[in-house]
Every structure is written in C-alpha cells, then in structure tokens.
Scaffold this active site. Structure first.
Site, short mmCIF file in Angstrom:
data_model
loop_
_atom_site.label_atom_id
_atom_site.label_comp_id
_atom_site.label_asym_id
_atom_site.label_seq_id
_atom_site.Cartn_x
_atom_site.Cartn_y
_atom_site.Cartn_z
N TYR A 1 12.65 -69.04 -18.89
CA TYR A 1 12.11 -70.26 -18.77
C TYR A 1 11.38 -71.03 -19.99
O TYR A 1 11.70 -72.18 -20.39
CB TYR A 1 11.06 -70.36 -17.42
CG TYR A 1 9.89 -71.31 -17.43
CD1 TYR A 1 10.46 -72.68 -17.26
CD2 TYR A 1 8.79 -71.34 -17.81
CE1 TYR A 1 9.77 -73.82 -17.22
CE2 TYR A 1 7.76 -72.34 -17.69
CZ TYR A 1 8.41 -73.59 -17.38
OH TYR A 1 7.57 -74.79 -17.34
N SER B 1 6.22 -76.78 -22.16
CA SER B 1 5.23 -75.99 -21.51
C SER B 1 4.55 -75.23 -22.52
O SER B 1 5.19 -74.86 -23.70
CB SER B 1 5.83 -75.00 -20.58
OG SER B 1 5.10 -73.99 -20.07
N1 NAP Z 1 2.85 -76.39 -13.11
C1 NAP Z 1 2.93 -75.68 -14.29
O1 NAP Z 1 1.84 -75.06 -14.42
C2 NAP Z 1 3.49 -76.10 -15.45
C3 NAP Z 1 3.21 -75.60 -16.46
C4 NAP Z 1 3.72 -76.30 -17.78
C5 NAP Z 1 5.05 -76.69 -17.52
N2 NAP Z 1 5.43 -77.41 -16.34
C6 NAP Z 1 6.58 -78.19 -16.54
O2 NAP Z 1 6.25 -79.55 -15.56
C7 NAP Z 1 7.37 -79.98 -14.95
C8 NAP Z 1 6.65 -80.25 -13.34
O3 NAP Z 1 6.32 -79.00 -12.73
P1 NAP Z 1 5.73 -78.85 -11.39
O4 NAP Z 1 4.71 -77.76 -11.58
O5 NAP Z 1 5.05 -80.30 -11.13
O6 NAP Z 1 6.87 -78.76 -10.34
P2 NAP Z 1 7.04 -79.18 -8.90
O7 NAP Z 1 5.63 -79.32 -8.12
O8 NAP Z 1 7.86 -77.89 -8.65
O9 NAP Z 1 7.95 -80.18 -8.83
C9 NAP Z 1 9.29 -80.31 -9.48
C10 NAP Z 1 9.93 -81.80 -9.39
O10 NAP Z 1 11.11 -81.62 -9.89
C11 NAP Z 1 12.08 -81.98 -9.11
N3 NAP Z 1 13.32 -81.30 -9.29
C12 NAP Z 1 13.69 -79.97 -9.62
N4 NAP Z 1 14.78 -79.70 -9.95
C13 NAP Z 1 15.55 -80.86 -9.57
C14 NAP Z 1 16.88 -81.36 -9.61
N5 NAP Z 1 17.92 -80.21 -9.85
N6 NAP Z 1 17.16 -82.46 -9.40
C15 NAP Z 1 16.34 -83.33 -9.36
N7 NAP Z 1 15.07 -83.39 -9.07
C16 NAP Z 1 14.51 -81.82 -9.42
C17 NAP Z 1 11.49 -81.59 -7.81
O11 NAP Z 1 12.30 -82.59 -6.78
P3 NAP Z 1 12.30 -82.21 -5.11
O12 NAP Z 1 10.75 -82.15 -4.91
O13 NAP Z 1 12.97 -83.13 -4.66
O14 NAP Z 1 12.59 -80.56 -5.16
C18 NAP Z 1 10.27 -82.13 -8.00
O15 NAP Z 1 9.87 -83.49 -7.82
C19 NAP Z 1 8.25 -78.94 -14.84
O16 NAP Z 1 9.16 -79.46 -16.02
C20 NAP Z 1 7.60 -77.70 -15.24
O17 NAP Z 1 8.53 -76.78 -16.04
C21 NAP Z 1 4.55 -76.95 -15.30
#
Ligand code: NAP
Length: 263
Positions: free
Chosen positions: A169, A156
């Site tokens: 985080y 991130s």
């Molecule tokens: N969005 C941003 O602005 C951003 C910025 C920088 C980095 N990131 C990183 O990008 C990645 C994805 O983020 P996102 O925004 O796409 O998140 P999201 O929409 O909340 O999706 C998260 C995914 O991870 C899965 N997950 C979470 N905890 C889990 C667990 N204990 N076991 C199995 N699966 C799990 C969820 O499964 P379920 O659907 O089944 O719950 C979902 O498929 C993360 O690592 C986040 O830190 C995001």
C-alpha cells in the site's frame, strides 16, 4: 463513521466559483469531505464511488448546504476502458470542461508480504496507481490545451516510512508521489498544476474497524490524535485555488506531524 452530519459547519465563499471538479471516491471518508469543501467554495462537483446509494446521499447533503453536485458511478479499477468511460461521463455531466481532478479513490488492504492475496495485489496496483494514471491521461490533455487546470493526488504519510506488514500500500502511494512530480514536469509548462496531499492517520469509514490502532499510532505524534477528513479537504481546496498559483509538484503533509516527529 464520517458522514455529512459529522463535518463541521463550512463557511461558503466564491474562490472556486464557476469551476468544475471531479473527486474520485467521494462517496465516503476523505473524498466526501473534499467534495463538500470544494462545493462550499462554489465548485460544481462530481461525486463518485461504486455505490450509487452512498454517492447520492453525499450529493444530496451538498445540495442541502447550498452547493452543486452531480453523481457519476463506476468501478474504476475494472479496466482502463472503464476509467476512461468514467472520465468522459463526468466531463459531460459538468458541461464539457473539467477544471479540477482530485485522485482520491484508494484502497488499503494490508498484511505480511507473503500472505497478501493475489487479488489484493492486483486491486492495489490498479486502484491506487493505474486509475490515477488513466484519469490524468484522459483529462490532463484538454486542461493543457486550455492552458489551465489543477490535479491533486491523495497520497499517504505511510509512503515515507517503513512499516512491517504494510509494504505494498505505501509503495503504491510512493508511486503516486512520483507521478505527482512527473506530471508537474509534463503538464505544468502548459498551465496545469499538479500537486499532492499526504494525509496522516485519518478516521474514515475505510478504517472504522481500526480506531484503537489509529489512536495508538497517533498518540506520540505532535497532534496526538487521528486527523479528520476535513483537515485533508482544506489542504486540497488551497491547492485547487488560485492562492496556490505558484505551487507545482508539491506534497503537503497533513498528518499531525506523525512523519516529522517519528522516532
Ligand atoms: N484514512 C486514512 O487514514 C488515510 C491515510 C492516508 C491516505 N489515505 C488515502 O485517502 C484516500 C481515501 O481514503 P478513505 O480513508 O477516505 O477511504 P474510504 O472511506 O474507504 O473511501 C474510499 C472511497 O474510494 C472509493 N473507491 C475505492 N475503490 C474504488 C474503485 N475501484 N472504483 C471506484 N471507487 C472506489 C470508495 O467507493 P465506494 O464507497 O463506492 O466503495 C470510497 O468512496 C485513499 O486514497 C487512501 O489511501 C487515507
């Protein structure tokens, strides 16, 4: 909300033809886009999440677009044994050989340090650090034995800045940045390339309740707006492909310039 229907039309090619890929947390958001993009380039993708319903929907959408996807469900944070069992099941589903592992599943609870609930601390450390460690431990040795493999960690932009009320985080993502270079050093000489992509503020279901915050956060950055999940996915595909054959231990910032131009 990010959904298959909000993805741009993807052109298909064969740069990952014949390869297999596990994308953790691909039932939603950034992982969902990564699964689509890898499948559009010919990979057989394991779609994963905790929710079977969401993962099935993503896999069906990939199949509708002509790609190949299989679903494996599991809460990876539950225990190291659960993460290892997932790695085994996912390996079986794609025929016994994993070429690409994308450590994408992550959670991002925030709040003042003194108020962050103990359960959030435990879940952050487990999901964002221990799970990638468990999965690399389970899958990288076989890649190294074959002399080929790719691991991409999703970190991130926040790991590079100090933000009040958001301490742990970003620290977990800084740890994953370090694991990226450590694993590049450990497994690179055996033919396994380990790299990372650091997304900027990206609109996903995970932060759908914070659209105004993301807009404000990105307004002054060079791109001037939040990113799309597919922007991250294109960088992952590059790192997964042979075009990145000489790239080891790198983090690609796909953040609209928010870190570079931060004042
Ligand atoms: N969005 C941003 O602005 C951003 C910025 C920088 C980095 N990131 C990183 O990008 C990645 C994805 O983020 P996102 O925004 O796409 O998140 P999201 O929409 O909340 O999706 C998260 C995914 O991870 C899965 N997950 C979470 N905890 C889990 C667990 N204990 N076991 C199995 N699966 C799990 C969820 O499964 P379920 O659907 O089944 O719950 C979902 O498929 C993360 O690592 C986040 O830190 C995001």
């Amino acid at each position: 909300m990010t959904s298959s229907s909000s993805l741009p039309v993807l052109s298909h090619d064969d740069r990952l033809a014949g390869r297999t890929a596990i994308v953790t947390g691909s039932s939603s958001g950034i992982g969902e886009a990564i699964a689509h993009v890898l499948a559009a380039s010919g990979a057989h993708v394991v779609v994963h999440g905790r929710s079977a319903e969401r993962a099935d929907r993503v896999a069906a959408a990939i199949a509708e677009r002509g790609g190949r996807a299989s679903v494996v469900i599991g809460d990876l944070a539950e225990s190291p044994a659960a993460a290892r069992a997932f790695a085994e099941r996912a390996t079986d589903v794609v025929g016994g050989r994993v070429d690409i592992l994308v450590n994408n599943a992550g959670i991002f609870p925030t709040g003042p340090t003194a108020d962050l609930p103990d359960e959030d601390v435990t879940a952050l450390l487990a999901t964002n650090i221990r799970v990638p460690h468990d999965l690399v431990g389970a899958l990288a040795p076989a890649m190294a034995e074959r002399g080929v493999g790719v691991i991409v960690n999703i970190t991130s932009w926040m790991a590079n800045v100090g933000t009040p009320g958001v301490a742990l985080y970003p620290a977990t993502k800084a740890a994953l940045d370090h694991l990226t270079i450590a694993w590049a050093a450990e497994y690179g000489p055996s033919g396994v390339r380990v790299n990372a992509v650091a997304p900027g503020a990206t609109l996903t279901p995970g932060n759908a309740d914070a659209v105004a915050i993301l807009d404000a956060m990105t307004a002054g950055a060079p791109a001037g707006k939040p990113g799309r999940p597919v922007d991250i996915a294109f960088a992952v595909r590059y790192l997964a492909s042979d075009e990145a054959a000489y790239v080891h231990g790198a983090t690609i910032d796909v953040d609209g310039g928010i870190v570079a131009a931060r004042v």
